[in-house]
Design a protein around this motif. Structure first.
Motif, PDB file in Angstrom:
ATOM      1  N   UNK A   1      33.316  67.682   8.400  1.00 26.77           N
ATOM      2  CA  UNK A   1      32.138  68.524   8.184  1.00 26.77           C
ATOM      3  C   UNK A   1      31.608  69.139   9.476  1.00 26.77           C
ATOM      4  N   UNK A   2      31.851  68.451  10.592  1.00 29.24           N
ATOM      5  CA  UNK A   2      31.312  68.907  11.880  1.00 29.24           C
ATOM      6  C   UNK A   2      32.276  69.797  12.667  1.00 29.24           C
ATOM      7  N   UNK A   3      33.524  69.862  12.230  1.00 27.21           N
ATOM      8  CA  UNK A   3      34.535  70.605  12.996  1.00 27.21           C
ATOM      9  C   UNK A   3      34.249  72.101  13.042  1.00 27.21           C
ATOM     10  N   UNK A   4      34.682  72.762  14.115  1.00 23.56           N
ATOM     11  CA  UNK A   4      34.573  74.225  14.158  1.00 23.56           C
ATOM     12  C   UNK A   4      35.337  74.846  12.984  1.00 23.56           C
ATOM     13  N   UNK A   5      34.888  75.985  12.541  1.00 27.90           N
ATOM     14  CA  UNK A   5      35.442  76.655  11.360  1.00 27.90           C
ATOM     15  C   UNK A   5      36.943  76.921  11.476  1.00 27.90           C
ATOM     16  N   UNK A   6      37.410  77.261  12.662  1.00 22.46           N
ATOM     17  CA  UNK A   6      38.813  77.632  12.843  1.00 22.46           C
ATOM     18  C   UNK A   6      39.708  76.469  13.231  1.00 22.46           C
ATOM     19  N   UNK A   7      39.237  75.251  13.021  1.00 22.34           N
ATOM     20  CA  UNK A   7      40.055  74.066  13.262  1.00 22.34           C
ATOM     21  C   UNK A   7      40.450  73.461  11.928  1.00 22.34           C
TER      22      UNK A   7
ATOM     23  N   UNK B   1      44.359  72.494  15.671  1.00 23.43           N
ATOM     24  CA  UNK B   1      44.545  71.348  14.786  1.00 23.43           C
ATOM     25  C   UNK B   1      43.911  70.125  15.421  1.00 23.43           C
ATOM     26  N   UNK B   2      43.160  69.390  14.619  1.00 23.29           N
ATOM     27  CA  UNK B   2      42.601  68.121  15.057  1.00 23.29           C
ATOM     28  C   UNK B   2      43.338  67.021  14.311  1.00 23.29           C
ATOM     29  N   UNK B   3      44.133  66.249  15.040  1.00 26.81           N
ATOM     30  CA  UNK B   3      44.876  65.139  14.461  1.00 26.81           C
ATOM     31  C   UNK B   3      44.028  63.893  14.670  1.00 26.81           C
TER      32      UNK B   3
ATOM     33  N   UNK C   1      46.617  78.661  19.205  1.00 28.20           N
ATOM     34  CA  UNK C   1      45.998  77.470  18.640  1.00 28.20           C
ATOM     35  C   UNK C   1      46.184  76.276  19.555  1.00 28.20           C
ATOM     36  N   UNK C   2      45.254  75.341  19.467  1.00 32.22           N
ATOM     37  CA  UNK C   2      45.271  74.165  20.315  1.00 32.22           C
ATOM     38  C   UNK C   2      45.367  72.910  19.457  1.00 32.22           C
ATOM     39  N   UNK C   3      45.832  71.842  20.072  1.00 33.61           N
ATOM     40  CA  UNK C   3      45.937  70.562  19.375  1.00 33.61           C
ATOM     41  C   UNK C   3      45.043  69.552  20.076  1.00 33.61           C
TER      42      UNK C   3
ATOM     43  N   UNK D   1      37.222  70.476  20.648  1.00 35.42           N
ATOM     44  CA  UNK D   1      37.526  71.487  19.639  1.00 35.42           C
ATOM     45  C   UNK D   1      36.614  72.697  19.772  1.00 35.42           C
ATOM     46  N   UNK D   2      35.327  72.465  20.018  1.00 37.64           N
ATOM     47  CA  UNK D   2      34.420  73.607  20.114  1.00 37.64           C
ATOM     48  C   UNK D   2      34.681  74.437  21.366  1.00 37.64           C
ATOM     49  N   UNK D   3      35.186  73.825  22.427  1.00 41.64           N
ATOM     50  CA  UNK D   3      35.549  74.589  23.626  1.00 41.64           C
ATOM     51  C   UNK D   3      36.807  75.420  23.400  1.00 41.64           C
TER      52      UNK D   3
END
Length: 182
Positions: free
Chosen positions: A66-72, A49-51, A2-4, A42-44
Protein backbone atom coordinates in the motif's frame (compact mmCIF):
# COMPACT_ATOMS: atom_id res chain seq x y z
CA UNK A 1 15.34 2.20 -16.56
CA UNK A 2 13.72 0.05 -13.90
CA UNK A 3 15.43 -0.68 -10.62
CA UNK A 4 15.42 -3.65 -8.28
CA UNK A 5 15.14 -3.32 -4.50
CA UNK A 6 15.41 -6.37 -2.26
CA UNK A 7 13.97 -6.30 1.26
CA UNK A 8 14.25 -9.43 3.39
CA UNK A 9 14.42 -9.78 7.19
CA UNK A 10 17.82 -11.51 6.95
CA UNK A 11 20.24 -9.25 5.09
CA UNK A 12 22.39 -12.29 4.16
CA UNK A 13 19.42 -13.79 2.26
CA UNK A 14 18.90 -10.49 0.44
CA UNK A 15 22.56 -10.39 -0.55
CA UNK A 16 22.39 -13.97 -1.87
CA UNK A 17 19.41 -13.07 -4.03
CA UNK A 18 21.25 -9.97 -5.25
CA UNK A 19 24.17 -12.21 -6.28
CA UNK A 20 21.86 -14.52 -8.22
CA UNK A 21 20.20 -11.59 -10.01
CA UNK A 22 23.50 -9.88 -10.81
CA UNK A 23 24.94 -13.15 -12.18
CA UNK A 24 22.09 -13.07 -14.70
CA UNK A 25 22.72 -9.45 -15.74
CA UNK A 26 20.14 -7.74 -13.53
CA UNK A 27 21.37 -4.73 -11.56
CA UNK A 28 20.15 -4.47 -7.98
CA UNK A 29 19.91 -0.89 -6.73
CA UNK A 30 19.38 -1.59 -3.05
CA UNK A 31 19.43 -4.40 -0.47
CA UNK A 32 17.83 -3.86 2.93
CA UNK A 33 16.24 -5.62 5.87
CA UNK A 34 13.36 -3.25 6.71
CA UNK A 35 10.31 -2.01 4.85
CA UNK A 36 11.10 1.61 5.68
CA UNK A 37 14.52 1.35 4.02
CA UNK A 38 12.95 -0.37 1.02
CA UNK A 39 10.33 2.37 0.68
CA UNK A 40 13.00 5.05 0.96
CA UNK A 41 15.08 3.41 -1.78
CA UNK A 42 12.05 2.82 -4.00
CA UNK A 43 10.86 6.41 -3.78
CA UNK A 44 14.33 7.69 -4.75
CA UNK A 45 14.48 5.33 -7.74
CA UNK A 46 11.08 6.05 -9.25
CA UNK A 47 10.16 2.69 -10.79
CA UNK A 48 11.10 -0.96 -10.67
CA UNK A 49 10.61 -4.15 -8.70
CA UNK A 50 10.55 -4.59 -4.95
CA UNK A 51 11.42 -8.17 -4.01
CA UNK A 52 10.38 -8.88 -0.43
CA UNK A 53 9.44 -11.47 2.12
CA UNK A 54 5.96 -11.67 3.61
CA UNK A 55 7.02 -10.27 6.98
CA UNK A 56 9.70 -7.66 7.59
CA UNK A 57 10.62 -6.37 11.07
CA UNK A 58 8.61 -3.17 10.67
CA UNK A 59 5.78 -4.13 8.28
CA UNK A 60 4.10 -7.03 6.49
CA UNK A 61 3.93 -7.28 2.70
CA UNK A 62 0.32 -6.02 2.43
CA UNK A 63 1.10 -2.80 4.31
CA UNK A 64 4.27 -2.41 2.28
CA UNK A 65 2.34 -2.85 -0.99
CA UNK A 66 0.00 0.00 0.00
CA UNK A 67 2.92 2.35 0.68
CA UNK A 68 4.99 1.58 -2.42
CA UNK A 69 5.48 4.17 -5.16
CA UNK A 70 2.95 3.82 -7.99
CA UNK A 71 5.52 2.69 -10.56
CA UNK A 72 6.97 -0.09 -8.40
CA UNK A 73 5.80 -3.68 -8.65
CA UNK A 74 6.03 -6.08 -5.71
CA UNK A 75 7.41 -9.60 -6.03
CA UNK A 76 6.71 -11.60 -2.90
CA UNK A 77 8.96 -14.49 -1.90
CA UNK A 78 6.92 -16.75 0.41
CA UNK A 79 5.84 -20.27 1.28
CA UNK A 80 2.93 -21.98 -0.48
CA UNK A 81 0.79 -21.44 2.65
CA UNK A 82 1.29 -17.65 2.47
CA UNK A 83 0.99 -17.46 -1.32
CA UNK A 84 -2.48 -19.02 -1.34
CA UNK A 85 -3.71 -15.95 0.60
CA UNK A 86 -1.92 -13.32 -1.51
CA UNK A 87 -4.16 -10.93 -3.49
CA UNK A 88 -3.94 -11.38 -7.29
CA UNK A 89 -2.41 -7.91 -7.74
CA UNK A 90 0.81 -9.10 -6.07
CA UNK A 91 3.10 -11.44 -7.96
CA UNK A 92 4.81 -14.15 -5.96
CA UNK A 93 7.44 -16.86 -6.19
CA UNK A 94 7.16 -19.87 -3.95
CA UNK A 95 9.96 -20.61 -1.48
CA UNK A 96 12.13 -22.59 -1.70
CA UNK A 97 12.58 -21.25 -5.19
CA UNK A 98 14.55 -22.06 -8.28
CA UNK A 99 16.87 -19.31 -9.47
CA UNK A 100 15.34 -19.60 -12.94
CA UNK A 101 11.83 -18.90 -11.55
CA UNK A 102 13.08 -15.76 -9.84
CA UNK A 103 15.05 -14.54 -12.89
CA UNK A 104 12.17 -15.21 -15.30
CA UNK A 105 9.62 -13.50 -13.07
CA UNK A 106 11.80 -10.41 -12.52
CA UNK A 107 12.53 -10.19 -16.27
CA UNK A 108 8.81 -10.48 -17.03
CA UNK A 109 7.98 -7.64 -14.63
CA UNK A 110 10.74 -5.43 -16.03
CA UNK A 111 9.59 -6.08 -19.62
CA UNK A 112 5.99 -5.21 -18.70
CA UNK A 113 7.14 -1.97 -17.10
CA UNK A 114 9.22 -1.09 -20.16
CA UNK A 115 6.24 -1.73 -22.46
CA UNK A 116 4.04 0.40 -20.23
CA UNK A 117 6.60 3.27 -20.31
CA UNK A 118 6.85 3.09 -24.12
CA UNK A 119 3.06 3.11 -24.40
CA UNK A 120 2.86 6.18 -22.14
CA UNK A 121 5.47 7.99 -24.26
CA UNK A 122 3.49 7.30 -27.42
CA UNK A 123 0.33 8.87 -26.03
CA UNK A 124 -0.18 12.27 -27.57
CA UNK A 125 0.19 15.02 -25.01
CA UNK A 126 -2.91 17.02 -24.28
CA UNK A 127 -3.04 20.44 -25.85
CA UNK A 128 -3.67 23.53 -23.80
CA UNK A 129 -6.81 25.53 -24.42
CA UNK A 130 -4.74 28.18 -26.19
CA UNK A 131 -3.16 25.60 -28.53
CA UNK A 132 -6.56 24.04 -29.21
CA UNK A 133 -7.93 27.51 -30.08
CA UNK A 134 -5.22 28.03 -32.73
CA UNK A 135 -6.23 24.80 -34.43
CA UNK A 136 -9.96 25.56 -34.14
CA UNK A 137 -9.52 29.08 -35.53
CA UNK A 138 -7.41 27.83 -38.43
CA UNK A 139 -10.08 25.21 -39.20
CA UNK A 140 -12.82 27.86 -39.13
CA UNK A 141 -10.87 30.12 -41.47
CA UNK A 142 -10.26 27.26 -43.91
CA UNK A 143 -13.92 26.25 -43.73
CA UNK A 144 -15.10 29.82 -44.47
CA UNK A 145 -12.57 30.83 -47.11
CA UNK A 146 -12.07 27.51 -48.89
CA UNK A 147 -15.51 25.98 -48.28
CA UNK A 148 -14.07 22.88 -46.63
CA UNK A 149 -15.85 20.59 -44.22
CA UNK A 150 -14.55 20.52 -40.65
CA UNK A 151 -12.92 17.11 -41.22
CA UNK A 152 -11.30 18.29 -44.46
CA UNK A 153 -9.98 21.44 -42.78
CA UNK A 154 -8.53 19.38 -39.94
CA UNK A 155 -6.93 16.94 -42.39
CA UNK A 156 -5.48 19.87 -44.36
CA UNK A 157 -3.83 21.26 -41.21
CA UNK A 158 -2.65 17.78 -40.28
CA UNK A 159 -1.18 17.10 -43.74
CA UNK A 160 0.46 20.54 -43.91
CA UNK A 161 1.93 19.88 -40.49
CA UNK A 162 3.44 16.56 -41.60
CA UNK A 163 4.68 17.99 -44.91
CA UNK A 164 6.41 20.92 -43.23
CA UNK A 165 7.73 18.90 -40.27
CA UNK A 166 6.12 21.18 -37.70
CA UNK A 167 3.51 20.34 -35.09
CA UNK A 168 -0.15 21.09 -35.73
CA UNK A 169 -0.25 24.12 -33.46
CA UNK A 170 2.63 25.82 -35.31
CA UNK A 171 1.03 24.96 -38.64
CA UNK A 172 -2.30 26.40 -37.49
CA UNK A 173 -0.51 29.59 -36.36
CA UNK A 174 1.21 29.91 -39.77
CA UNK A 175 -2.08 29.34 -41.59
CA UNK A 176 -3.81 31.99 -39.48
CA UNK A 177 -1.04 34.47 -40.23
CA UNK A 178 -1.24 33.74 -43.97
CA UNK A 179 -5.02 33.89 -44.04
CA UNK A 180 -5.17 37.17 -42.09
CA UNK A 181 -2.55 38.75 -44.38
CA UNK A 182 -4.54 37.98 -47.51
Amino acid sequence: MSSIVIALPKIEDARKIRSVLECHGLAVASVCSTASNALSSASELGNGVLICGHRLPDMNYLDLAECMPRDFEMLLLASARVICEVPPSILSVEMPMKASDLINTVNMILMQQERKRRKEKKKPKLRSEKEQNYISNAKMMLMQRNHLSEDDAYRYIQKSSMDSGTNMVETAQMLLMLLYES
